[in-house]
Scaffold this motif. Structure first.
Motif, short mmCIF file in Angstrom:
data_model
loop_
_atom_site.label_atom_id
_atom_site.label_comp_id
_atom_site.label_asym_id
_atom_site.label_seq_id
_atom_site.Cartn_x
_atom_site.Cartn_y
_atom_site.Cartn_z
N LEU A 34 14.73 -60.66 61.39
CA LEU A 34 15.61 -59.79 62.21
C LEU A 34 16.00 -58.67 61.24
N PHE A 35 16.16 -57.34 61.69
CA PHE A 35 16.81 -56.47 61.12
C PHE A 35 17.85 -55.89 62.15
N VAL A 36 18.70 -55.04 61.22
CA VAL A 36 19.89 -54.26 61.77
C VAL A 36 20.10 -53.15 60.83
N VAL A 37 20.55 -52.09 61.80
CA VAL A 37 20.95 -50.88 60.97
C VAL A 37 22.39 -50.62 61.58
N GLN A 38 23.51 -50.53 60.63
CA GLN A 38 24.60 -50.33 60.85
C GLN A 38 25.37 -48.82 60.49
N LYS A 39 25.76 -48.20 61.44
CA LYS A 39 26.15 -46.92 61.13
C LYS A 39 27.68 -47.14 60.63
N HIS A 40 28.03 -46.54 59.41
CA HIS A 40 29.26 -46.77 58.79
C HIS A 40 29.87 -45.76 58.23
N TYR A 47 24.06 -45.17 56.45
CA TYR A 47 23.73 -46.01 57.44
C TYR A 47 23.14 -47.33 56.62
N ASP A 48 23.59 -48.60 56.99
CA ASP A 48 23.20 -49.75 56.19
C ASP A 48 22.05 -50.39 56.78
N PHE A 49 21.01 -50.26 56.07
CA PHE A 49 19.65 -51.04 56.72
C PHE A 49 19.30 -52.38 56.16
N ARG A 50 19.30 -53.46 57.05
CA ARG A 50 19.37 -54.58 56.72
C ARG A 50 18.11 -55.75 57.14
N LEU A 51 17.47 -56.31 56.51
CA LEU A 51 16.53 -57.10 56.62
C LEU A 51 16.90 -58.62 56.45
N ALA A 52 16.70 -59.51 57.38
CA ALA A 52 17.06 -60.96 57.09
C ALA A 52 15.77 -61.40 56.36
N VAL A 53 16.32 -61.87 55.22
CA VAL A 53 15.05 -62.72 54.25
C VAL A 53 16.03 -63.86 53.82
N ASP A 54 15.12 -64.96 53.98
CA ASP A 54 15.63 -66.23 53.32
C ASP A 54 17.37 -66.66 53.81
N GLY A 55 17.63 -66.49 54.92
CA GLY A 55 18.77 -66.65 55.34
C GLY A 55 20.06 -65.69 54.89
N VAL A 56 19.61 -64.47 54.28
CA VAL A 56 20.76 -63.42 54.31
C VAL A 56 20.18 -62.24 54.57
N LEU A 57 21.26 -60.95 54.69
CA LEU A 57 20.51 -59.80 54.81
C LEU A 57 20.46 -59.01 53.63
N LYS A 88 25.97 -58.56 63.73
CA LYS A 88 26.62 -58.24 65.06
C LYS A 88 27.72 -57.89 64.77
N PHE A 89 28.20 -57.16 63.33
CA PHE A 89 29.73 -56.96 63.25
C PHE A 89 29.83 -55.22 63.56
N ALA A 100 36.53 -49.46 53.95
CA ALA A 100 37.11 -49.28 54.86
C ALA A 100 36.70 -48.03 55.70
N GLY A 101 36.95 -48.37 57.18
CA GLY A 101 36.32 -47.44 57.79
C GLY A 101 35.55 -47.85 59.18
N ARG A 102 34.78 -47.36 59.92
CA ARG A 102 34.17 -47.99 61.17
C ARG A 102 32.78 -48.19 61.19
N VAL A 103 32.36 -49.13 61.49
CA VAL A 103 31.04 -49.64 61.69
C VAL A 103 30.53 -49.96 63.20
N ILE A 104 29.31 -49.36 63.37
CA ILE A 104 28.79 -49.97 64.81
C ILE A 104 27.58 -50.23 64.41
N VAL A 105 26.99 -51.11 65.47
CA VAL A 105 25.39 -51.69 65.45
C VAL A 105 24.52 -50.57 65.68
N TRP A 106 23.83 -49.70 64.94
CA TRP A 106 23.30 -48.62 65.33
C TRP A 106 21.77 -48.89 65.86
#
Ligand code: MN
Length: 206
Positions: A34-40, A47-57, A88-89, A100-106
């Motif tokens: 799974l991947f996610v990009v969060q706008k923070h 933008y936080d770019f995250r790839l699920a690898v071995d049980g963590v992002l 999912k945060f 501190a600040g705002r996060v959406i799942v972009w």
């Protein structure tokens, strides 16, 4: 209980009685790609770019966000591993807390590892360690091949995130400005509301 060791830094930076972010449980056995990009919107937008690898992002902070133009080389700075639940945060990290600040799942979806060496597929953990990762993204906004390449190693490594040249490349579409909304809720980052932290630190419903 033995928390995933690579989450020590993540947990050490946060107070889970004050932030609605997930502490993260045991390592997930799931190896779902799974991947996610969060706008923070923190002190600086990124933008936080995250790839699920071995049980963590595995995570990179991309100040300008991803681009669909293969000519754009987007700076990507590695950050601490995040728990899988983090994908999912969406919410508000209170003032005074880390990030501190705002996060959406972009954007979110699945990825496929494309990293090859000598004609053989390189496992994701080895690819990241070697500083070259190629993935095919099946997101709602990001699709097709993307390359992550480490251009500086050492204590403060720097990577570049670049769209690969394929049928999903689109130099004319500025995806971060044209598609600002959350793929979870449709809200923009300005429209999200924080969860109220009740006494005792449990997040109440927003
Ligand atoms: Mn961030």
């Amino acid at each position: 209980m033995s928390p995933h060791s690579s989450l020590v830094e993540y947990r050490g930076k946060r107070h889970f009685d004050r932030t609605p972010e997930p502490p993260g449980g045991e390592t997930s056995k799931s190896n779902e790609p799974l991947f996610v990009v969060q706008k923070h919107q923190a002190s600086r937008l990124h933008y936080d770019f995250r790839l699920a690898v071995d049980g963590v992002l595995k995570s990179w902070s991309v100040p300008k966000g991803p681009s669909l133009n293969p000519r754009d080389k987007r700076l990507a700075v590695p950050t601490e591993d995040h728990p899988l639940e983090y994908r999912k945060f969406e919410g508000i990290i209170p003032a005074g807390e880390y990030g501190a600040g705002r996060v959406i799942v972009w954007d979110a979806g699945r990825y496929r590892n494309l990293t090859e060496r000598d004609g053989k597929l390189v496992p994701m953990d080895e690819a990241i360690a070697s500083g070259h990762v190629a993935v095919w993204l099946e997101g709602q906004k990001l699709k097709g091949g993307f390359a992550l390449t480490r251009i500086r190693d050492g204590r403060k490594p720097i990577w570049l995130l670049v769209k690969m040249n394929d049928e999903h490349a689109d130099p004319s579409f500025d995806v971060v400005s044209r598609r600002p909304e959350s793929v979870l809720t449709g809200r923009t980052i300005e429209q999200i509301e924080g969860k109220q932290m009740a006494a005792g630190g449990k997040a109440a419903r927003a």
